[in-house]
Enzyme design. Structure first.
Site, short mmCIF file in Angstrom:
data_model
loop_
_atom_site.label_atom_id
_atom_site.label_comp_id
_atom_site.label_asym_id
_atom_site.label_seq_id
_atom_site.Cartn_x
_atom_site.Cartn_y
_atom_site.Cartn_z
N SER A 230 6.95 1.64 4.64
CA SER A 230 6.22 0.74 5.54
C SER A 230 7.14 -0.27 6.21
O SER A 230 6.69 -1.10 7.00
CB SER A 230 5.11 0.01 4.76
OG SER A 230 5.67 -0.85 3.78
N ASP B 293 14.66 -8.16 -3.15
CA ASP B 293 14.08 -6.86 -2.76
C ASP B 293 13.56 -6.14 -4.00
O ASP B 293 13.99 -6.41 -5.11
CB ASP B 293 15.13 -6.01 -2.04
CG ASP B 293 14.50 -4.89 -1.21
OD1 ASP B 293 13.28 -4.97 -0.94
OD2 ASP B 293 15.22 -3.96 -0.81
N GLU B 294 12.63 -5.22 -3.81
CA GLU B 294 12.07 -4.40 -4.90
C GLU B 294 11.52 -5.27 -6.04
O GLU B 294 11.77 -5.01 -7.22
CB GLU B 294 13.14 -3.43 -5.44
CG GLU B 294 13.76 -2.52 -4.39
CD GLU B 294 12.89 -1.33 -4.00
OE1 GLU B 294 11.68 -1.31 -4.36
OE2 GLU B 294 13.40 -0.44 -3.31
N ALA B 295 10.78 -6.29 -5.65
CA ALA B 295 10.28 -7.29 -6.62
C ALA B 295 9.41 -6.66 -7.70
O ALA B 295 9.32 -7.18 -8.82
CB ALA B 295 9.51 -8.38 -5.89
N CYS C 198 0.09 7.25 7.93
CA CYS C 198 -0.33 8.36 7.06
C CYS C 198 0.22 9.67 7.61
O CYS C 198 -0.01 10.02 8.76
CB CYS C 198 -1.85 8.41 6.97
SG CYS C 198 -2.44 9.81 5.99
N CYS D 99 -3.00 7.13 3.96
CA CYS D 99 -4.09 6.16 4.12
C CYS D 99 -5.04 6.28 2.92
O CYS D 99 -4.92 7.18 2.10
CB CYS D 99 -4.85 6.39 5.43
SG CYS D 99 -5.89 7.87 5.38
#
Ligand code: ZN
Length: 190
Positions: free
Chosen positions: A25, A93-95, A150, A182
């Site tokens: 995303s 990042d990548e929490a 999607c 989606c």
């Protein structure tokens, strides 16, 4: 790409921004974009990512479209506190791969006057909120939800579809085992 445009930039205080979304995303691209702009503004920037994520590069955050920035790999959120004393802007990042200790650490950083920008997956492959992202979204001043497209129907997508069967919550370095879907096209493989 979604723009981050607060009505007024906070003065003399820190704050927390969260960029949340599914895989593909553009979360990391958006994080890198904000950090690059802070660097252009001559602000000192430090970027952290969890040790768990060792794809592509040991020392950079890398988005799927291969933009990158040098980053510091830490095992525990507590390490971020001691490593970013001099930073005005802290990127994480990548929490979703950090422990819930990250919530308190982000508050502490913002309370010290830092701008904290956190990016992460907000749901796992089942569509279940991925801690500590829900808590980070709650304590943030600014939230951006990034949507993918999607691959089945072309609608905006906020779910990460796992294409193989595994009950592990995380498959590290297996980006090609996932695609964006989606709500209507997403299912839990089993
Ligand atoms: Zn769809």
């Amino acid at each position: 790409m979604m723009e981050f445009q607060p009505h007024a930039t906070p003065k003399n205080t820190g704050w927390i921004e969260v960029i949340a979304g599914c895989m593909f995303s553009g979360k990391t691209e958006e994080l890198i974009r904000r950090l690059r702009r802070a660097e252009i503004a001559k602000q000192s920037v430090k970027i952290f990512k969890p040790k768990l994520d060792d794809r592509y590069s040991e020392s950079e955050i890398v988005s799927h479209n291969e933009q990158s920035l040098p980053s510091i790999i830490v095992e525990k959120p507590q390490e971020i506190l001691t490593l970013c004393e001099d930073a005005q802007v802290v990127g994480i990042d990548e929490a979703q791969f950090f422990s819930s200790e990250l919530i308190d650490i982000c508050n502490q950083l913002a309370n010290k006057g830092k701008r904290v920008i956190v990016a992460g997956l907000d749901q796992d492959y089942r569509g279940i909120p991925f801690e500590p992202m829900p808590q980070l979204l709650s304590i943030a001043e600014y939230i951006t939800k990034t949507l993918a497209i999607c691959v089945m129907c072309g609608n905006p997508a906020d779910k990460t579809q796992r294409k193989i069967v595994s009950s592990e919550r995380v498959l590290v370095g297996a980006a090609n085992s996932y695609e964006a879907r989606c709500r209507k096209c997403h299912y839990i493989p089993e």
